[in-house]
Motif scaffolding. Structure first.
Motif, short mmCIF file in Angstrom:
data_model
loop_
_atom_site.label_atom_id
_atom_site.label_comp_id
_atom_site.label_asym_id
_atom_site.label_seq_id
_atom_site.Cartn_x
_atom_site.Cartn_y
_atom_site.Cartn_z
N THR A 1 31.04 32.78 -27.18
CA THR A 1 29.98 33.59 -26.58
C THR A 1 29.42 34.63 -27.55
O THR A 1 28.41 35.27 -27.23
CB THR A 1 30.49 34.29 -25.31
N CYS B 1 24.50 33.27 -27.54
CA CYS B 1 24.22 34.40 -26.66
C CYS B 1 22.71 34.62 -26.58
O CYS B 1 21.96 34.25 -27.48
CB CYS B 1 24.92 35.66 -27.16
N ALA C 1 25.99 29.91 -22.12
CA ALA C 1 26.29 31.12 -22.88
C ALA C 1 25.03 31.70 -23.50
O ALA C 1 24.91 32.92 -23.68
CB ALA C 1 27.31 30.81 -23.97
N GLY D 1 22.19 31.72 -22.13
CA GLY D 1 21.34 32.24 -21.07
C GLY D 1 20.26 31.30 -20.62
O GLY D 1 19.20 31.73 -20.15
N ARG E 1 25.08 33.06 -18.03
CA ARG E 1 25.72 33.78 -19.14
C ARG E 1 27.03 34.42 -18.67
O ARG E 1 28.05 34.34 -19.37
CB ARG E 1 24.77 34.85 -19.66
#
Length: 378
Positions: free
Chosen positions: A183, A187, A297, A299, A354
Motif C-alpha cells: 500500500t 496508493c 490500494a 483507489g 483503499r
C-alpha cells in the motif's frame, strides 16, 4: 531454519507469482531464515549470474522459453545437482512454487533425501487450455497437477475458496497462503495529472483501466465489450490497457482508439494505476489476481468476478462491484452500474476500496507462510 525454494519464475520477471515469491523470500530473510532460490536463467542473463544484492543465495539453471510465454523460462530438470547440493547441506524444508520439470526434479530429490516438501498452487494452467483451443488436454493437465501436489506434504492456495475447491478435486493436505499488497507503492497519492492529460480524456470522462497480460486467458475481449458498453453511455471515457502479450497486435487493429501503455513496473506502474478511475478485470483463470488488490490500494473502483481476490475483498456496491462468476452479460451490466454511480458515491466507493487494501498486510502473509513451513519440520 533453512528453506530451499524452487520456482520457474522470480523477480525481476513481471507477473503475480514472481512478485509474490519475491515478497515471501525477502520477508523470511528479514525473519532470520536462510534461503536458497533455484530458478531458470532469465532473458538476457547468464546461467552463472548471481544477484549479489539479494539476501539469499541463488542457484540458476538453464531453461527454455515456455510456449506462449516467451519471456518466461522452463527450468531444466536439475535433480542430480539439487540432490548433490542438498545432501551436502540439507535444507530444513523445500518449497516448490511451480510444477514444471524443475519443480518435479526438486520434488524427487527432496523425497529421496527425506526432506519435507511444501508447495503452492499459483496458476490454473489446466484452465488455460480452454483459451487456446486445446481443451482436450485439460483432464490430463489436471491429473498431472494433482499428482505432483499430492507427492508434497502440503499444498497452499491463495484463498479458502481455492483450497476447498482443490480438496474437492482430490488434493490432499490443502491450506491457505493469501497474498498481500504494497500500500506504500500502490496508493492514490501516485495519481499523475500530466499522465492523465497525455491520455486526452475529454472533460467529464473517466479513465477505464486494465492491468495485466494482454492474452486470451485473461478474458481481454470481455473487458473490451464492457468498455464499449460503458462508452455507449459515457462517450467521454477512455480505455487504458497496461501490459503486453500475444493479443496486443490484434487489439490495436480492432480498437485503435484505446490507449496501449505497454509493460510498466514499480513506480511507473503505480502511477498508471492511480491515474485511472475504474478498473475492469474479467479473467476466470486466476488463483488470486494481485491486480485486483493493487487497483483497490490505488483507489480505483473495481469491477471483477465473484471469486478469487474479488470474493475475498470486494463487497459489491461498497468498495467495488462483483459479477456472477463466468456470467459475461452480468459482468458487462455490473461495469455499467459502477460507471453510472454519481460522483459522490463513486468517490466514496474508491475511498473504501483503499481502506480495504490497507488491511491486507504482507507481514501477516509472511508470518502465515512461516508457520506452515515450520509445521512440516519434525
Amino acid at each position: 531454519m533453512r528453506l530451499a525454494l524452487v520456482t520457474e519464475t522470480f523477480p525481476p520477471e513481471v507477473n503475480g507469482v514472481s512478485m509474490t515469491l519475491g515478497r515471501l523470500c525477502h520477508g523470511l530473510a528479514e525473519r532470520g531464515w536462510e534461503l536458497q532460490v533455484t530458478r531458470p536463467v532469465q532473458e538476457h542473463e547468464e546461467v552463472d549470474a548471481v544477484a549479489e544484492s539479494q539476501p539469499f543465495e541463488e542457484f540458476v539453471v538453464a531453461g527454455v522459453p515456455i510456449p506462449g510465454y516467451s519471456s518466461l523460462r522452463m527450468g531444466e530438470p536439475a535433480g542430480f545437482s539439487l540432490h548433490r547440493m542438498w545432501k551436502e547441506r540439507s535444507p530444513d524444508v523445500v518449497h516448490i512454487a511451480t510444477e514444471g520439470p524443475l519443480g518435479v526434479a526438486a520434488l524427487i530429490a527432496a523425497r529421496l533425501l527425506k526432506i519435507p516438501v511444501a508447495s503452492t498452487f499459483h496458476t490454473n494452467f489446466d484452465q488455460y487450455s480452454d483459451h487456446y483451443s486445446v481443451g482436450f488436454v485439460q483432464r490430463g493437465m489436471s491429473a498431472y497437477l494433482r499428482m505432483v501436489h499430492n507427492f508434497c506434504d502440503c499444498t497452499l492456495a491463495p484463498t479458502r475458496q481455492m483450497a476447498d475447491g482443490l480438496a474437492a478435486e482430490g488434493y490432499r493436505n490443502t491450506g491457505v497462503l493469501s497474498r498481500g499488497v504494497d500500500t506504500n507503492l500502490f496508493c492514490p497519492g501516485k495519481r499523475d495529472e500530466e499522465l492523465r492529460c497525455s491520455w486526452e480524456i475529454p472533460e467529464g470522462g473517466r479513465a477505464i483501466v486494465y492491468v495485466g497480460r494482454i492474452a486470451k486467458e485473461k478474458n481481454i475481449d470481455l473487458v473490451m465489450r464492457a468498455y464499449r458498453a460503458i462508452l455507449a453511455v459515457n462517450p467521454s471515457d477512455r480505455m487504458v490497457l497496461v501490459g503486453g502479450g500475444p493479443e496486443m497486435a490484434r487489439l490495436k487493429r480492432k480498437y485503435p482508439d484505446v490507449i496501449y501503455a505497454g509493460m510498466r513496473k514499480g513506480e511507473d506502474l503505480a502511477r498508471h494505476y492511480a491515474s485511472g478511475d475504474l478498473f475492469l478485470f474479467a479473467s476466470v483463470t486466476e488463483t488470486f489476481g494481485n491486480v485486483v488488490t493493487e487497483a483497490m490500494a490505488s483507489g480505483l473502483a473495481v469491477c471483477t468476478y465473484d471469486y478469487a481476490a474479488g470474493r475475498s475483498y470486494v463487497e459489491s456496491g461498497q468498495n467495488g462491484q462483483l459479477a456472477r462468476f463466468g456470467d459475461e452479460e452480468d459482468f458487462v451490466e455490473q461495469a455499467k452500474a459502477l460507471r453510472r454511480l454519481d460522483d459522490g458515491r463513486f468517490e466514496k466507493l474508491r475511498r473504501d476500496a483503499r481502506l480495504t487494501a490497507e488491511g491486507i498486510s504482507w507481514d501477516a502473509v509472511v508470518d502465515s507462510f512461516q508457520v506452515s513451513l515450520r509445521a512440516l519440520v519434525k
